[in-house]
Design a protein around this motif. Structure first.
Motif, PDB file in Angstrom:
ATOM      1  N   PRO A  25       0.815  -1.217   0.000  1.00 20.51           N
ATOM      2  CA  PRO A  25       0.000   0.000   0.000  1.00 20.51           C
ATOM      3  C   PRO A  25       0.852   1.272   0.000  1.00 20.51           C
ATOM      4  O   PRO A  25       0.374   2.352  -0.344  1.00 20.51           O
ATOM      5  CB  PRO A  25      -0.825  -0.113   1.286  1.00 20.51           C
ATOM      6  N   SER A  86       2.793  13.359  -8.738  1.00 21.89           N
ATOM      7  CA  SER A  86       2.192  12.464  -7.742  1.00 21.89           C
ATOM      8  C   SER A  86       0.704  12.777  -7.665  1.00 21.89           C
ATOM      9  O   SER A  86       0.254  13.827  -8.143  1.00 21.89           O
ATOM     10  CB  SER A  86       2.823  12.701  -6.366  1.00 21.89           C
ATOM     11  N   MET A  87      -0.048  11.882  -7.028  1.00 21.85           N
ATOM     12  CA  MET A  87      -1.467  12.178  -6.809  1.00 21.85           C
ATOM     13  C   MET A  87      -1.603  13.452  -5.985  1.00 21.85           C
ATOM     14  O   MET A  87      -2.475  14.289  -6.238  1.00 21.85           O
ATOM     15  CB  MET A  87      -2.122  10.988  -6.099  1.00 21.85           C
ATOM     16  N   SER A  88      -0.759  13.611  -4.964  1.00 23.34           N
ATOM     17  CA  SER A  88      -0.877  14.785  -4.086  1.00 23.34           C
ATOM     18  C   SER A  88      -0.675  16.065  -4.884  1.00 23.34           C
ATOM     19  O   SER A  88      -1.435  17.033  -4.730  1.00 23.34           O
ATOM     20  CB  SER A  88       0.164  14.726  -2.955  1.00 23.34           C
ATOM     21  N   HIS A 115      -6.926   9.586   2.822  1.00 26.74           N
ATOM     22  CA  HIS A 115      -5.512   9.971   2.889  1.00 26.74           C
ATOM     23  C   HIS A 115      -5.464  11.498   2.810  1.00 26.74           C
ATOM     24  O   HIS A 115      -6.298  12.114   2.153  1.00 26.74           O
ATOM     25  CB  HIS A 115      -4.823   9.341   1.674  1.00 26.74           C
ATOM     26  N   ASN A 168      -6.520   3.667   2.557  1.00 30.39           N
ATOM     27  CA  ASN A 168      -5.202   3.022   2.486  1.00 30.39           C
ATOM     28  C   ASN A 168      -4.768   2.423   3.819  1.00 30.39           C
ATOM     29  O   ASN A 168      -3.739   1.767   3.877  1.00 30.39           O
ATOM     30  CB  ASN A 168      -4.133   4.017   1.997  1.00 30.39           C
ATOM     31  N   ASP A 193     -10.277   9.566  -4.869  1.00 28.80           N
ATOM     32  CA  ASP A 193      -8.892   9.137  -4.710  1.00 28.80           C
ATOM     33  C   ASP A 193      -8.857   7.627  -4.946  1.00 28.80           C
ATOM     34  O   ASP A 193      -9.270   6.837  -4.093  1.00 28.80           O
ATOM     35  CB  ASP A 193      -8.419   9.481  -3.292  1.00 28.80           C
ATOM     36  N   VAL A 195      -6.092   5.880  -5.439  1.00 28.17           N
ATOM     37  CA  VAL A 195      -4.719   5.381  -5.284  1.00 28.17           C
ATOM     38  C   VAL A 195      -4.700   3.979  -4.669  1.00 28.17           C
ATOM     39  O   VAL A 195      -3.956   3.104  -5.124  1.00 28.17           O
ATOM     40  CB  VAL A 195      -3.870   6.360  -4.440  1.00 28.17           C
ATOM     41  N   HIS A 196      -5.507   3.763  -3.646  1.00 24.44           N
ATOM     42  CA  HIS A 196      -5.458   2.459  -2.973  1.00 24.44           C
ATOM     43  C   HIS A 196      -6.450   1.448  -3.577  1.00 24.44           C
ATOM     44  O   HIS A 196      -6.291   0.241  -3.396  1.00 24.44           O
ATOM     45  CB  HIS A 196      -5.731   2.632  -1.470  1.00 24.44           C
ATOM     46  N   SER A 216      -1.903   6.385  -8.612  1.00 28.35           N
ATOM     47  CA  SER A 216      -0.440   6.489  -8.623  1.00 28.35           C
ATOM     48  C   SER A 216       0.156   5.167  -9.093  1.00 28.35           C
ATOM     49  O   SER A 216       0.060   4.169  -8.376  1.00 28.35           O
ATOM     50  CB  SER A 216       0.084   6.807  -7.224  1.00 28.35           C
ATOM     51  N   TYR A 218       2.957   3.846  -8.975  1.00 28.85           N
ATOM     52  CA  TYR A 218       3.901   3.114  -8.120  1.00 28.85           C
ATOM     53  C   TYR A 218       3.184   2.215  -7.123  1.00 28.85           C
ATOM     54  O   TYR A 218       3.821   1.399  -6.448  1.00 28.85           O
ATOM     55  CB  TYR A 218       4.873   4.065  -7.417  1.00 28.85           C
ATOM     56  N   LYS A 219       1.858   2.320  -7.036  1.00 35.41           N
ATOM     57  CA  LYS A 219       1.097   1.415  -6.169  1.00 35.41           C
ATOM     58  C   LYS A 219       0.656   0.171  -6.949  1.00 35.41           C
ATOM     59  O   LYS A 219       0.087  -0.748  -6.386  1.00 35.41           O
ATOM     60  CB  LYS A 219      -0.154   2.099  -5.621  1.00 35.41           C
TER      61      LYS A 219
HETATM   62  C1  LIG Z   1      -5.035   6.380  -0.647  1.00 34.76           C
HETATM   63  C2  LIG Z   1      -3.885   7.249  -1.025  1.00 34.76           C
HETATM   64  N1  LIG Z   1      -4.131   8.438  -1.559  1.00 34.76           N
HETATM   65  C3  LIG Z   1      -3.155   9.281  -1.940  1.00 34.76           C
HETATM   66  C4  LIG Z   1      -1.827   8.934  -1.764  1.00 34.76           C
HETATM   67  C5  LIG Z   1      -0.781   9.898  -2.209  1.00 34.76           C
HETATM   68  O1  LIG Z   1      -0.236   9.475  -3.414  1.00 34.76           O
HETATM   69  P1  LIG Z   1       1.043  10.180  -4.009  1.00 34.76           P
HETATM   70  O2  LIG Z   1       2.229   9.636  -3.279  1.00 34.76           O
HETATM   71  O3  LIG Z   1       1.042   9.800  -5.464  1.00 34.76           O
HETATM   72  O4  LIG Z   1       0.879  11.638  -3.801  1.00 34.76           O
HETATM   73  C6  LIG Z   1      -1.514   7.703  -1.193  1.00 34.76           C
HETATM   74  C7  LIG Z   1      -0.112   7.323  -0.947  1.00 34.76           C
HETATM   75  O5  LIG Z   1       0.175   6.557  -0.073  1.00 34.76           O
HETATM   76  C8  LIG Z   1      -2.573   6.833  -0.822  1.00 34.76           C
HETATM   77  O6  LIG Z   1      -2.340   5.630  -0.290  1.00 34.76           O
END
Ligand SMILES: Cc1ncc(COP(=O)(O)O)c(C=O)c1O
Length: 399
Positions: A25, A86-88, A115, A168, A193, A195-196, A216, A218-219
């Protein structure tokens, strides 16, 4: 073609080194095919994007290829795929661009399940626009996020709702389709979001009803950068800050500076890899969906064993018990600091870190302060033996 974990593990050089990785994760390990695609892109003659030289055209092809690959992964229009660091970073960019239109009468809704990457950008954008932030909690026992609770926060003043596709830390998978319906009833936007969620389930952005969906690579076996997707028509209506000579086309106008071509090639390779996890017939979208269904099934079964094993160890507290969840466990051990558990496991070659993992609002909401707990997340390369090693390590430290 079936899901064959032994075959999959052989593709991951790091997995062959004997560590049991439960820190997916935070970022998965990378298959050889992805690393090779990155290296190939960097050594095969590549220039900045253009249409005259072969190396310029190669950069164009890499970008177009990556947009199509993401479209096949998420079921969206390649013309609405935006890449960033990055997502952020992308979420900050989108929030600032949208907030240009917000004022003191407007509201945004964020959740404590998310997150911080899908909270703070909206809080800061709202502050800058003097708009109001409405906070939504979740059930502390189950970690469920109620659709009706979201509905109760909506009004004609709501400009945007930000919610996670999956937590996450707690694994909760809120009912995004139902949330989208409620959000669209008041004519506002939903920023999901993903990402997870993306590494653990087949995703169809249109069916989910997400106006924006961020993830993202990289996940999910890819390199470190971020993606946000939206309908082209929606992106056309938004004017982000950008450099004067930079393209005003969509999606380019959202992509500040030169794109990381080698990373985009890696992301295409990661999506190709996902497509082949458990399928070898049909177009890439079809294979992605079939493979991700197989991943979900495999991980769910393994996760049952992990949960059952953790529940059987005296002194283990598991946080949350959502009905629909990713294979992600968040737990602590009585009489032990989370850090001690993390270090004990690490010494046994089991990577399961302890933190809030930036889900800091969730950690506080659960009464865990800023420190969080220990997290063990599965990935498609996790074996049954890895799970037994984790359980043995936790049992030892719990003695
Ligand atoms: C659920 C979730 N959202 C957002 C992020 C942030 O992603 P990034 O590192 O691409 O900014 C993460 C990173 O751990 C995440 O797990």
């Amino acid at each position: 073609m079936t899901f064959d974990v032994d075959r999959i593990r052989k593709d991951f050089p790091a997995v062959g080194e004997g560590i049991a990785y439960f820190d997916g994760p935070g970022g998965t390990q990378v298959p050889r095919q992805v690393a090779e695609a990155i290296a190939r892109t960097m050594t095969s003659g590549i220039s900045n994007r253009g249409t005259v030289t072969a190396s310029e055209r190669r950069a164009e092809d890499v970008v177009a290829g990556a947009r199509q690959a993401v479209a096949d992964l998420l079921g969206c229009d390649p013309g609405g795929v935006v890449f960033g660091r990055s997502m952020s970073q992308l979420t900050y960019d989108v929030s600032r661009a949208l907030a240009k239109e917000w004022g003191p009468d407007d509201e945004v809704v964020v959740t404590r399940l998310d997150h911080d990457g899908n909270i703070r950008p909206w809080v800061h954008a709202a502050e800058a626009a003097r708009a109001r932030v409405r906070w939504l909690g979740f059930d502390r026992e189950t970690a469920e996020l109620g659709v009706d609770d979201i509905r109760a926060e909506l009004s004609p003043r709501t400009k945007l709702v930000a919610v996670t596709g999956a937590s996450n830390v707690l694994g909760t998978r809120p009912d995004i389709t139902a949330i989208a319906e409620a959000v669209h009833e008041v004519g506002t936007l939903l920023y999901v979001d993903g990402v997870h969620l993306t590494p653990h389930a087949p995703v169809d952005v249109a069916a989910l009803g997400a106006d924006f969906y961020a993830c993202s690579p990289y996940k999910f076996f890819g390199p470190h950068h971020g993606v946000v997707v939206a309908a082209r028509e929606l992106l056309e209506r938004i004017q982000p800050d950008k450099l004067l000579p930079a393209s005003d086309e969509v999606p380019e106008r959202f992509e500040l500076g030169t794109l990381p071509y080698e990373l985009l090639a890696g992301t295409t390779a990661a999506i190709d890899y996902i497509a082949g996890l458990a399928s070898d017939a049909g177009d890439r979208r079809t294979r992605v969906l079939e493979s991700m269904r197989a991943v979900e099934e495999y991980e769910d079964a393994l996760f049952e064993r992990l949960l059952e094993g953790l529940r059987a160890i005296d002194g283990v507290t598991l946080y949350g018990n959502p009905a629909r969840r990713t294979p992600t466990a968040f737990f602590s051990v009585a009489g032990r600091e989370n850090r001690e558990v993390y270090e004990h496991l690490a010494a046994a070659g089991v990577n399961a870190p302890a933190s809030s993992f930036y889900a800091i609002e969730a950690s506080r909401w659960l009464g865990l302060g800023d420190g969080g707990a220990v997290r063990a997340g599965l990935a498609p390369y996790t074996s049954a033996d890895d799970v037994e090693r984790l359980l043995a390590g936790v049992a030892e430290v719990a003695k």
